[in-house]
Design a protein around this motif. Structure first.
Motif, short mmCIF file in Angstrom:
data_model
loop_
_atom_site.label_atom_id
_atom_site.label_comp_id
_atom_site.label_asym_id
_atom_site.label_seq_id
_atom_site.Cartn_x
_atom_site.Cartn_y
_atom_site.Cartn_z
N PHE A 55 0.88 -1.17 0.00
CA PHE A 55 0.00 0.00 0.00
C PHE A 55 0.91 1.21 0.00
O PHE A 55 1.57 1.52 0.99
CB PHE A 55 -0.90 -0.02 1.23
CG PHE A 55 -1.78 1.19 1.37
CD1 PHE A 55 -2.60 1.60 0.33
CD2 PHE A 55 -1.80 1.93 2.54
CE1 PHE A 55 -3.41 2.72 0.44
CE2 PHE A 55 -2.61 3.04 2.68
CZ PHE A 55 -3.42 3.44 1.63
N THR A 56 1.00 1.90 -1.14
CA THR A 56 1.99 2.96 -1.29
C THR A 56 1.39 4.29 -1.72
O THR A 56 0.49 4.34 -2.56
CB THR A 56 3.08 2.55 -2.31
OG1 THR A 56 4.08 3.57 -2.38
CG2 THR A 56 2.52 2.30 -3.71
N ASP A 57 1.91 5.34 -1.11
CA ASP A 57 1.61 6.68 -1.58
C ASP A 57 2.37 6.86 -2.90
O ASP A 57 3.44 6.28 -3.10
CB ASP A 57 2.07 7.72 -0.55
CG ASP A 57 1.54 9.11 -0.84
OD1 ASP A 57 0.63 9.25 -1.68
OD2 ASP A 57 2.04 10.05 -0.22
N ILE A 58 1.81 7.65 -3.81
CA ILE A 58 2.50 7.89 -5.07
C ILE A 58 3.59 8.93 -4.90
O ILE A 58 4.71 8.75 -5.37
CB ILE A 58 1.50 8.29 -6.17
CG1 ILE A 58 0.62 7.08 -6.52
CG2 ILE A 58 2.23 8.83 -7.40
CD1 ILE A 58 -0.49 7.38 -7.50
N GLN A 59 3.30 10.02 -4.21
CA GLN A 59 4.27 11.09 -4.05
C GLN A 59 5.00 10.92 -2.72
O GLN A 59 4.40 11.04 -1.66
CB GLN A 59 3.59 12.44 -4.12
CG GLN A 59 3.01 12.71 -5.49
CD GLN A 59 2.41 14.08 -5.59
OE1 GLN A 59 1.53 14.43 -4.82
NE2 GLN A 59 2.88 14.85 -6.55
N ALA A 83 -2.10 1.80 -4.79
CA ALA A 83 -1.44 3.11 -4.79
C ALA A 83 -2.46 4.16 -4.39
O ALA A 83 -3.65 4.05 -4.71
CB ALA A 83 -0.88 3.41 -6.18
N THR A 84 -1.99 5.20 -3.69
CA THR A 84 -2.88 6.26 -3.24
C THR A 84 -2.21 7.62 -3.40
O THR A 84 -0.98 7.72 -3.41
CB THR A 84 -3.29 6.03 -1.76
OG1 THR A 84 -4.30 6.99 -1.42
CG2 THR A 84 -2.12 6.16 -0.82
N SER A 85 -3.02 8.64 -3.55
CA SER A 85 -2.51 10.01 -3.59
C SER A 85 -3.67 10.98 -3.45
O SER A 85 -4.78 10.68 -3.90
CB SER A 85 -1.78 10.29 -4.91
OG SER A 85 -1.33 11.63 -4.93
N GLY A 86 -3.38 12.11 -2.85
CA GLY A 86 -4.36 13.18 -2.79
C GLY A 86 -4.05 14.27 -3.80
O GLY A 86 -4.79 15.24 -3.91
N HIS A 87 -2.96 14.09 -4.56
CA HIS A 87 -2.51 15.14 -5.48
C HIS A 87 -2.55 14.72 -6.93
O HIS A 87 -2.72 15.56 -7.81
CB HIS A 87 -1.09 15.59 -5.12
CG HIS A 87 -0.97 16.07 -3.71
ND1 HIS A 87 -1.49 17.26 -3.28
CD2 HIS A 87 -0.42 15.49 -2.63
CE1 HIS A 87 -1.25 17.41 -1.98
NE2 HIS A 87 -0.60 16.34 -1.56
#
Length: 122
Positions: A55-59, A83-87
């Motif tokens: 489970f990884t943040d993209i940035q 993958a996750t990101s808020g941006h």
């Protein structure tokens, strides 16, 4: 004999988000391993054969982002990626087959449901 919990590698550069995700997933029945960036994640993936999902943040800080981490080898093909990101939004061709993008902000229940679905636990 109880069934082993799926092991999730959380890769998140923000300390508080990493700890919050760990608490959520442990409460959801997962075993958690933590990495602050992709470089740490690669070391962990090289040393451990029991990781079911990343489970990884993209940035993230470091030599690569979460999208590059998702494609790097020697990641066993059996390891799934969320993958996750808020941006930024990841499109399907940016992630390996069978991977999922979960936009931030997400609810803890949504994260748990996604990981349970991907790891096959109910």
């Amino acid at each position: 004999m109880p069934k082993a919990k799926p092991v999730i590698l959380i890769v998140e550069g923000e300390y508080l988000l990493r700890m919050d995700s760990a608490e959520t997933l442990e409460g959801g029945g997962f075993e958690v391993v933590l990495a602050a960036n992709a470089d740490e994640a690669i070391v962990i993936l090289s040393a451990r054969s029991d990781i079911h999902l990343v489970f990884t943040d993209i940035q993230m800080p470091g030599s690569m982002d979460g999208l590059k981490l998702a494609r790097v080898r020697p990641r066993p093909l059996a390891i799934k990626i969320v993958a996750t990101s808020g941006h930024v939004r990841a499109v399907s061709d940016e992630l390996p087959a069978g991977s999922v993008f979960l936009p931030k902000p997400y609810l803890g229940a949504e994260l748990i449901a996604t990981l349970r679905d991907m790891t096959g636990i109910s």
